[in-house]
Motif scaffolding. Sequence first.
Motif, PDB file in Angstrom:
ATOM      1  N   TYR A 794      45.018  13.260  35.190  1.00  0.00           N
ATOM      2  CA  TYR A 794      44.080  12.653  35.770  1.00  0.00           C
ATOM      3  C   TYR A 794      44.881  11.345  36.718  1.00  0.00           C
ATOM      4  N   ASN A 795      45.962  11.006  36.242  1.00  0.00           N
ATOM      5  CA  ASN A 795      46.850   9.956  36.927  1.00  0.00           C
ATOM      6  C   ASN A 795      47.293  10.408  38.403  1.00  0.00           C
ATOM      7  N   ASP A 798      44.520  10.302  40.598  1.00  0.00           N
ATOM      8  CA  ASP A 798      44.074   8.607  41.191  1.00  0.00           C
ATOM      9  C   ASP A 798      45.031   8.326  42.181  1.00  0.00           C
ATOM     10  N   LYS A 801      44.578  10.068  45.574  1.00  0.00           N
ATOM     11  CA  LYS A 801      43.381   9.429  46.092  1.00  0.00           C
ATOM     12  C   LYS A 801      43.790   8.118  46.968  1.00  0.00           C
ATOM     13  N   GLU A 802      44.695   7.310  46.327  1.00  0.00           N
ATOM     14  CA  GLU A 802      45.313   6.033  46.628  1.00  0.00           C
ATOM     15  C   GLU A 802      46.127   6.468  47.849  1.00  0.00           C
TER      16      GLU A 802
END
Length: 930
Positions: A794-795, A798, A801-802
């Motif tokens: 998941y990191n 994330d 996405k950033e």
Amino acid sequence: MSLYTNYLDEIETRKIQGLHPKPIDDGALVAELIAQIKDTGNEHREDSLKFFIYNTLPGTTSAAGEKAKFLKEIILGESEIAEISIAYAFELLSHMKGGPSVEVLLDLALGDDADIAFQAADVLKTQVFLYEADTDRLEEAFKAGSAVARDILESYAKAEFFTKLPDVEEEIKVVTYIAGEGDISTDLLSPGGQAHSRSDRELHGQCMMTPEDQVAIRELQKQHPDKRVMLIAEKGTMGVGSSRMSGINNVALWTGKQANEYVPFVNIAPVVAGTNGISPIFLTTVGVTGGIGIDLKNWVKKLDDDGNPILNNDGNPVLEQKYSVATGTVLTINSKDKKLYSEDGGEELANVAAAFTPQKVEFMKAGGSYAIVFGKKLQSFAAETLGVEPAQVFAAAKEISHEGQGLTAVEKIFNKNARGTTPGAVLHAGSDVRVKVNIVGSQDTTGLMTSQELEAMAATVISPSVDGAYQSGCHTASVWDKKAQANIPRLMKFMNKFGLITARDPEGEYHAMTDVIHKVLNDITVDDWDITIGGDSHTRMSKGVAFGADSGTVALALATGEATMPIPESVKVTFKGKMADHMDFRDVVHATQAQMLKQHGDNVFQGRIIEVHIGTLLADQAFTFTDWTAEMKAKASICISNDDTLIGSLELAKSRIQIMIDKGMENEAKTLQGLIDKADKRIAEIKSGENPALTPDDNAKYFAEVVVDLDEIVEPMIADPDVNNADVSKRYTHDTIRPVSYYGGERQVDLGFVGSCMVHKGDVKIVAQMLKNLEETKGKVEFNAPLVVAAPTYNIIDELKEEGDWDILQKYSGFEFDDLFPKDAARTEYENILYLERPGCNLCMGNQEKAEKGDTVLATSTRLFQGRVVEDSEEKKGESLLASTPVVVLSAILGRTPTMDEYKDAVKGIDLTKFAPPLQVPADSKSVHF
């Protein structure tokens, strides 16, 4: 309805499946059985007695607690059961292994009734699964003057629990059964697709190999009732691939012998063999079950007059048969002179001394390695308490030391973490060593077995010497089906209570993490001197040394904080030259295997440590190399890093661990914060020069050295299962490495998969970058084959996405995972679109999602075994080819493998994973080894 009537219904259901009643682990059900046993007129009394005696799981299950309590009542005369005498009650307690049964035996042995105390002490002398609470009671009683406690301790100090066992028989008659030609994957013995049933041993046993094989094995047993069936990988290695305790459990179930009559479906002592021996990770599981693993060497290379191997038209050595092991051949194993003979013993066929080392013979005598590990610990405690020297009954630890010879990296790590060795001794490869384990990983499709093993060895809490342990949810991440819903919450609850950091919170207070276990372990390994044990063959960290292990060895590491193994030999891998701009580091990994085979002829990596002098790659990228070493059949791998690179990797690990804390995954013991503190300490040591990054000594001795020439890697490399090779033994190995030009831009690709533990954040960014590039040049990207993308953590999502990369992926996706509404059924058909799947193993595991039967899959994963990622159809063999991310993405878009021109155009300007070996020692470095 009562629990008992529910159990009867379950029995009827299992009968339809050809199964016996399932072993009982529920204390409430056992309480009902006891009530019916006490009621002499109860219609279910006879069956209840049978279930109570023969079908209740031992150890620390709640069922064992109720059973032990009732047996204590009988011994004390509080309950009288005609069928269970006091002597029989003691016998039943003796087979319950530990936990509640040992507590009861200690109560009785240290009680006021001298006759009962004597009988209890006699049983206790046979037990080895004692923990601190138990040994503390014995020590306290001894110090208070208890003669019974002294008697028990004196027996333990002499290791009578071991010496009074029968010796291994001198002659072992076996009858052969060929499981297949070529390497035998543990997936054949315990298919990933049946992972959900592994904790139900009888049910899972039905999936070993094929029903036809099972019938043939039973026929052999009928024909040879006095012999043991030896399962063989002809012209190959037995047990390659995953770390499957379930695989050896299945082999033992079909070919071994029952451990004891009171514990159903737990068999021991299987005999397995391979022309090229047994895979290192599988050999450990053989030892766990007290089995025998034979290196047959029954096919040898044909040599010319000058002693050089004769090659066939494909450039492979021609093999000739030294002796036959065809199915039904009767052979004799002599455990005393450690030789394999013909049936009558007249012809010596092979030296099998490696299968009968003193340590392995101890495992065989004790019925498995656990009893030896716990027994040695118990003997040491007793001798220390009594103030005497322990009797020398176990094989002396093998300590090999070569004066003036330096240490390889793994030798240094083992010397630092060794326990119980001669003070001041410097140990080299071949030494048998007990070592401290720092990090332990349990994955979800073997975790239930690990929890069963922990219960069986009466463990209730993680060893305080373990720095950190993690229970993953990645192997069952793809589909939240009924099997996962039944198994995973139960597993997470057990492991969380035991003391592990768990991917899923049993209370539901934090978001379920399905991150790939190896990635998490790579982050929580925060010292290059650490030893990691994990329940998966890809437990191969880029910091420290990590060993993939079976579920039982994982349980042992969790319970004791230790592991025992020989120090492996090492093969040194260095690099020269320069990577071409259009190449990806995955191509370097494939080329390493190809160049190694070219340089040495044989696989010198097999069973050894690959010490890779990678220097300049951060842990995430370096993991791509260490991960692949499982497929190179290596025991493990070690990355030799620059100081600044290691510091960067540790800082990254700290940030990832902090994210786990922020998400609420910390436990009461503050395990995660402890790992951050340990990383800070290690960083300070490196910066100060007190203890620079780990390097081998200049005068270390290696089994072999491999120099990878980066200049020779001019086009993408593909690992091909070669499913139509005329030589069956050459199919589905990882040794067939081909350049992309071999396929001439014409090999059809039915599905592309970017995922598994082999990829990192950079790989998912490459997918996004390629889509952007192709969109700019072609207007719109169209897929001619499905492309499945599963980020490992998941990191990564994330961060993507950033950084804006997730937008382009979403734009082209026809499916995007939703954690609020996870899939409840596996996909069986694919459209020509992009699938953004939940973080986890996905297609690589093959237990939930699979490609369509008969597909040709191009994947970034590691698995190309038959039936793993894709099964055969009636018309065509399924095949899983392995390549770099850019090759996979472009192939899915084209629907075929690309030409070199197409590939170069597609990757122009894309930030591929690059690697450059350090050319000179940085002025401020104290550790870089050249």
